[in-house]
Design a protein around this motif. Sequence first.
Motif, PDB file in Angstrom:
ATOM      1  N   LEU A 102      39.160  48.858  41.183  1.00 17.81           N
ATOM      2  CA  LEU A 102      39.247  48.662  42.630  1.00 17.81           C
ATOM      3  C   LEU A 102      39.686  47.249  42.979  1.00 17.81           C
ATOM      4  N   GLN A 103      39.256  46.285  42.177  1.00 23.26           N
ATOM      5  CA  GLN A 103      39.681  44.906  42.396  1.00 23.26           C
ATOM      6  C   GLN A 103      41.201  44.790  42.253  1.00 23.26           C
ATOM      7  N   ALA A 104      41.752  45.440  41.221  1.00 19.20           N
ATOM      8  CA  ALA A 104      43.201  45.422  41.024  1.00 19.20           C
ATOM      9  C   ALA A 104      43.911  46.122  42.177  1.00 19.20           C
ATOM     10  N   GLU A 105      43.347  47.238  42.657  1.00 18.02           N
ATOM     11  CA  GLU A 105      43.958  47.959  43.784  1.00 18.02           C
ATOM     12  C   GLU A 105      43.930  47.115  45.052  1.00 18.02           C
ATOM     13  N   MET A 106      42.823  46.421  45.288  1.00 20.26           N
ATOM     14  CA  MET A 106      42.729  45.567  46.464  1.00 20.26           C
ATOM     15  C   MET A 106      43.733  44.427  46.397  1.00 20.26           C
ATOM     16  N   ARG A 107      43.953  43.921  45.180  1.00 22.43           N
ATOM     17  CA  ARG A 107      44.945  42.858  45.010  1.00 22.43           C
ATOM     18  C   ARG A 107      46.346  43.356  45.394  1.00 22.43           C
ATOM     19  N   ARG A 108      46.596  44.646  45.159  1.00 18.64           N
ATOM     20  CA  ARG A 108      47.903  45.223  45.484  1.00 18.64           C
ATOM     21  C   ARG A 108      48.050  45.541  46.967  1.00 18.64           C
ATOM     22  N   ASN A 109      46.986  46.153  47.566  1.00 20.90           N
ATOM     23  CA  ASN A 109      47.163  46.660  48.930  1.00 20.90           C
ATOM     24  C   ASN A 109      46.421  45.874  50.009  1.00 20.90           C
ATOM     25  N   GLY A 110      45.554  44.946  49.620  1.00 23.06           N
ATOM     26  CA  GLY A 110      44.844  44.131  50.602  1.00 23.06           C
ATOM     27  C   GLY A 110      43.754  44.848  51.366  1.00 23.06           C
ATOM     28  N   GLU A 111      43.395  46.083  50.955  1.00 21.71           N
ATOM     29  CA  GLU A 111      42.348  46.834  51.636  1.00 21.71           C
ATOM     30  C   GLU A 111      40.982  46.468  51.051  1.00 21.71           C
ATOM     31  N   VAL A 112      40.077  46.008  51.922  1.00 18.18           N
ATOM     32  CA  VAL A 112      38.795  45.504  51.426  1.00 18.18           C
ATOM     33  C   VAL A 112      37.667  46.527  51.493  1.00 18.18           C
ATOM     34  N   GLU A 113      37.751  47.517  52.396  1.00 16.84           N
ATOM     35  CA  GLU A 113      36.590  48.383  52.617  1.00 16.84           C
ATOM     36  C   GLU A 113      36.181  49.191  51.392  1.00 16.84           C
ATOM     37  N   PRO A 114      37.111  49.793  50.624  1.00 15.71           N
ATOM     38  CA  PRO A 114      36.654  50.534  49.429  1.00 15.71           C
ATOM     39  C   PRO A 114      35.900  49.646  48.443  1.00 15.71           C
ATOM     40  N   MET A 115      36.389  48.431  48.230  1.00 20.00           N
ATOM     41  CA  MET A 115      35.730  47.501  47.317  1.00 20.00           C
ATOM     42  C   MET A 115      34.370  47.087  47.880  1.00 20.00           C
ATOM     43  N   LEU A 116      34.330  46.861  49.179  1.00 18.79           N
ATOM     44  CA  LEU A 116      33.082  46.454  49.813  1.00 18.79           C
ATOM     45  C   LEU A 116      32.026  47.545  49.692  1.00 18.79           C
ATOM     46  N   ARG A 117      32.423  48.802  49.886  1.00 17.99           N
ATOM     47  CA  ARG A 117      31.471  49.909  49.774  1.00 17.99           C
ATOM     48  C   ARG A 117      30.948  50.046  48.342  1.00 17.99           C
ATOM     49  N   LEU A 118      31.831  49.884  47.365  1.00 16.82           N
ATOM     50  CA  LEU A 118      31.384  49.913  45.976  1.00 16.82           C
ATOM     51  C   LEU A 118      30.399  48.788  45.706  1.00 16.82           C
ATOM     52  N   HIS A 119      30.725  47.605  46.173  1.00 19.60           N
ATOM     53  CA  HIS A 119      29.888  46.428  45.956  1.00 19.60           C
ATOM     54  C   HIS A 119      28.511  46.614  46.570  1.00 19.60           C
TER      55      HIS A 119
END
Length: 234
Positions: A102-119
């Motif tokens: 998810l960190q790599a995906e966020m680096r690509r698309n700039g979307e924070v909510e999926p990473m935030l929910r996982l965290h």
Amino acid sequence: MFQPILERLCDNFRVVTVDPRGSGRSAGLHRPYTIAEHANDALAVIRELGATRLIGVGISMGANVLFRVAHQAPGLFSGIVTIGAPPAGQGQEHFSDDWIALQAEMRRNGEVEPMLRLHVGQIFSEPEMHEMLDSVVRSRLKLPKETLLSFFLDATDGDVTGILPAVHAPTLVTHGAEDRLVSFAAAEQTVSLLPDATLHVFNGKGHLPLFTATAEFCNVLEAFISSLAADRPA
């Protein structure tokens, strides 16, 4: 969330909490905002306090910040307490495959909510915390997007394993045995590298036992501080 801890400790200790750069009433941040820069900010706050005896309590990557401060300013801390610290930073070593992907995906698309929910789901993993997950996510989403991106992506200098042997402040390393964010091996590595460290395990607890086992955490913290006072020369 800190209120129960403050109520327990403030009769005997001066407790200082900080809004990190990019949150609360602190100034905004300009990315990349590195762990080294965070440590410089923390050191400025600490020096402004002018405390003669100081115990640094670092939560998760906040512990890595404190280790950098302690390395930069030897003798500043009377003691350090870590909670769920990942000494190797946010790399693969102590984090799950889901986190890294998810960190790599966020680096690509700039979307924070999926990473935030996982965290949030991983740091508040105990059943009694599940009802508050959505409210915590909503609260975090009110932070500036740059702050969130920085939190998840900018700690590229978060690996402190190389400096830990030179950090001589007595350190209490605490870790939840059921931590789903940072593996327990991280605590074992931290203890193995520090010259003066002890380990306390919160059995059955996750990443933030100071919130889910507040009484135990405060007891352990107070005992650690008392041990430091006992070791001071007369």
